[in-house]
Design an enzyme around this catalytic site. Structure first.
Site, mmCIF file in Angstrom:
data_model
loop_
_atom_site.group_PDB
_atom_site.id
_atom_site.type_symbol
_atom_site.label_atom_id
_atom_site.label_comp_id
_atom_site.label_asym_id
_atom_site.label_seq_id
_atom_site.Cartn_x
_atom_site.Cartn_y
_atom_site.Cartn_z
ATOM 1 C CG ASN A 1 -1.786 1.278 1.250
ATOM 2 O OD1 ASN A 1 -2.747 1.371 0.500
ATOM 3 N ND2 ASN A 1 -1.445 2.251 2.098
ATOM 4 C CE1 TYR B 1 -2.659 7.120 5.300
ATOM 5 C CE2 TYR B 1 -0.504 6.136 4.897
ATOM 6 C CZ TYR B 1 -1.877 6.087 4.796
ATOM 7 O OH TYR B 1 -2.475 5.012 4.186
ATOM 8 N NE ARG B 2 -0.636 15.675 11.083
ATOM 9 C CZ ARG B 2 -1.806 15.988 11.602
ATOM 10 N NH1 ARG B 2 -2.769 16.450 10.832
ATOM 11 N NH2 ARG B 2 -2.022 15.849 12.903
ATOM 12 C CD1 TRP C 1 -0.005 5.870 8.534
ATOM 13 C CD2 TRP C 1 0.735 4.373 10.032
ATOM 14 N NE1 TRP C 1 1.199 5.389 8.081
ATOM 15 C CE2 TRP C 1 1.673 4.461 8.968
ATOM 16 C CE3 TRP C 1 0.975 3.493 11.080
ATOM 17 C CZ2 TRP C 1 2.840 3.700 8.949
ATOM 18 C CZ3 TRP C 1 2.134 2.743 11.053
ATOM 19 C CH2 TRP C 1 3.050 2.842 10.005
ATOM 20 C CD GLU D 1 -2.008 2.442 -3.239
ATOM 21 O OE1 GLU D 1 -2.927 2.533 -2.404
ATOM 22 O OE2 GLU D 1 -1.216 1.471 -3.279
ATOM 23 C CG ASP E 1 -5.080 18.479 8.229
ATOM 24 O OD1 ASP E 1 -4.972 18.197 7.023
ATOM 25 O OD2 ASP E 1 -4.760 17.706 9.146
#
Length: 636
Positions: A171, A175-176, A189, A235, A286
């Site tokens: 995967n 994610y920051r 996560w 992906e 964000d």
């Protein structure tokens, strides 16, 4: 089009007149983000920015996909719909009946394309491993701190590679990553994400979890990491399809179970110890335009940093829209419309996620309606479709309506809407970044069914709206001094039965009480919906109202009806507190640059080669920051 490197993408942007090089030193802490915020929100000057002097050996690229044109250049298409049409054609070809051997043989070249898109692991080292840091040190990379109340510097465009320990399926997610030490970050996560599930599986097995982070390379890699693919779809197969060339992968040096793109700019290798204590990560400015709240997340320990010669560090900022992420989201909206149509909601004709809705909060869809109740069928199907489960407000109209022409769209929806029977409330999973939910990751949803109603769906005839001549905005404001502003322009000028109201809320139940009072005023009958926001928001600024409203509303909790026939829907989009709303969670602040950063950028602007000074967008919000700019409010 397949880019051989991020440098090639940069050269392409520059040739297209879409990139500005900034040679003057700019501090990665706050200043780069402030400059980018100004540029990205000025449509006629919105360009990609290459900061060539970052105080490190690496330049920084930002806002590279921050417009429709640059998003198309990144994906190698002329229009964002091109990939959607190609996927749609493939679905149709694969599903069409084959009547003979010749038709079946004719499919072989098309089937061969699938093989050409599949990623391939190659032997040896890749360009991403040309240089190996002897002592892995994240401080040698120009990692940004974007906003004043951020918990620290964050890696904002990481393609994070993990594998399921049980079946080895890869995967790649985005994610920051908050940097805590030179060789340790957090891993943000969310509990709904695949990497979080992988973490839980490693934890059950009592094993360390290998992780690798790719930065740069073909911009398609970055996009693919954000794509809402089914869990078992690689992906890099999507990336191969988009770039029309398979992705070549190489094994990591210290984490050989993980493969990464050979032509990436940076690879950060490491592991997560599933037995280790979590770390308090955040807050972070964000994409919602608010700071996301701090929470506990796993620690990522860096075991190696490699990079290609001449590497460029890619970054982005997120905050009050519009930002670069809006265009990444627009690409997803167009690319994934075809799979949604072909596999889950065949009646859907188009979909739009307005910028003000910051992806999940507001989705508009048009459908080919053929029977009563089909709107509800679509509602349930979409809320059960992958990441669409996070959608908060869904608006439905018929397929003949143009989905991005908002005025006629709104007129069509309201002409076909009875708020009592055609607005549906539910609850379910929500994005953990949604601060309006009473419980983390779980809250209310609303569907506004503006499709033309069949006889079975109607309880009374729908009468075209015309604002009553007795309606008086001035009378309402005079009678209710707690109202800061009231916008009746849409009702007065465009026959839209909706009002926007800004209110100074000061007691429990105040918004509901004001709604009841307005509904009893002379001339208000016929209005179908009233949206409420807090007093510092001008009701006349429709874009700001919708952005605040979509963020601050839990539809199931925050709706109420009023009027003589109890048919005027009120929706409370004000911020919630413990004292006034019995809201037990902290409420985050909106994101804005601080005075020192604004002043610093103003002073150096003339040396940046960016033309006439652009006033900071944060000044609009600087007087609205609670408690002098604190990132998180007490729930009191």
């Amino acid at each position: 089009m397949a880019y051989k490197s991020l440098r090639e993408f940069i050269d392409t942007l520059e040739k297209a007149g879409e990139l500005i090089r900034i040679k003057e030193y700019v501090n990665p802490e706050l200043d780069i983000a402030e400059i980018t915020d100004r540029i990205s929100k000025t449509p006629d000057r919105n360009k990609a920015l290459l900061f060539e002097n970052t105080g490190t050996e690496f330049p920084l690229l930002i806002n590279s996909m921050g417009s429709e044109k640059r998003m198309c250049i990144a994906l190698g298409v002329n229009h964002l719909d091109d990939s959607m049409h190609e996927i749609e054609d493939l679905f149709k070809m694969m599903s069409a009946p084959k009547n003979g051997i010749l038709e079946k043989l004719a499919m072989l070249p098309q089937l061969g394309k699938f093989a050409s898109w599949m990623p391939k692991v190659v032997k040896g080292k890749g360009a991403c491993q040309e240089v190996i840091m002897a002592d892995p040190d994240l401080s040698k990379i120009p990692i940004l701190k974007c906003w004043p109340e951020d918990g620290g510097p964050f890696i904002t465009l990481p393609a994070i590679h993990t594998k399921d320990p049980n079946n080895g399926i890869r995967n790649i997610g985005m994610y920051r990553m908050q940097v805590f030490e030179k060789n340790m970050t957090g891993m943000h996560w969310h509990k709904h994400k695949v990497s979080a599930r992988h973490y839980n599986e490693y934890k059950k097995l009592g094993k360390r979890m290998p992780v690798a982070v790719a930065l740069g390379g073909d911009p398609v890699y970055t996009y693919a990491a954000t794509a809402p693919l089914p869990e078992n779809v690689d992906e890099y197969m999507l990336a191969g399809f988009l770039r029309k060339k398979k992705v070549e992968l190489v094994k990591c040096i210290t984490q050989p179970d993980i493969e990464v793109p050979a032509d990436a700019d940076f690879i950060i290798e490491g592991y997560v110890d599933t037995d280790e204590e979590l770390i308090w990560e955040g807050p972070f400015g964000d994409h919602t335009g608010y700071y996301s709240l701090p929470d506990w997340y796993p620690r990522f320990h860096v075991t190696a940093i490699t990079h290609r010669k001449g590497a460029v560090y890619p970054a982005t900022i997120v905050g009050i829209p519009p930002q670069e992420d809006a265009w990444i989201g627009k690409a997803t909206e167009r690319i994934f419309l075809a799979p949604i149509k072909m596999t889950m909601v065949p009646e859907i004709t188009d979909m739009n996620m307005p910028v003000e809705g910051v992806f999940h909060n507001l989705v508009i869809a048009t459908i080919n309606k053929e029977y009563a109740g089909q709107g509800q069928k679509v509602m349930n199907a979409m809320w059960g479709a992958g990441q669409m489960m996070f959608n908060k407000i869904l608006v439905l109209a018929d397929g003949k309506v143009k989905i991005d022409d908002y005025l006629p769209l709104a007129q069509y929806v309201f002409n076909n809407l009875n708020p009592v029977t055609d607005v549906y409330f539910s609850q379910g999973p929500m994005d953990v970044l949604d601060h309006s939910c009473s419980k983390l990751g779980f809250g209310g949803k609303m569907c506004i069914d503006g499709t033309k109603k069949w006889e079975e769906e109607m309880t009374e005839p729908l009468v075209p709206f015309k604002l009553n001549t007795a309606f008086s905005k001035e009378a309402i404001l005079a009678a209710l001094p707690e109202l800061a502003s009231l916008n009746d322009n849409l009702a007065r000028k465009y026959d839209l039965p909706i009002l926007f109201v800004s209110i100074k809320k000061d007691r429990p139940g105040h918004v509901r009480a004001v709604h009841d009072a307005i509904c009893k005023m002379n001339g208000v009958e016929g209005i179908k919906m009233i949206l409420y926001v807090e007093q510092m928001v001008s009701a006349d600024d429709v874009t700001d109202v919708l952005w605040r409203f979509c963020n601050n509303l839990d539809p199931r909790r925050d709706h109420f009806f009023g009027g003589a026939n109890n048919n005027i829907l009120g929706l409370d989009g004000t911020r919630k507190t413990k004292a006034l709303d019995n809201f037990d969670r902290p409420w985050p602040n909106i994101i804005a640059a601080d005075e020192a950063t604004i002043r610093s950028v103003d002073e150096k602007w003339s040396s940046l080669g960016l033309g006439k000074l652009i006033i900071s967008p944060s000044l609009k919000y600087s007087t609205q920051l609670y408690r002098g700019g604190a990132a998180v409010l007490d729930s009191e």
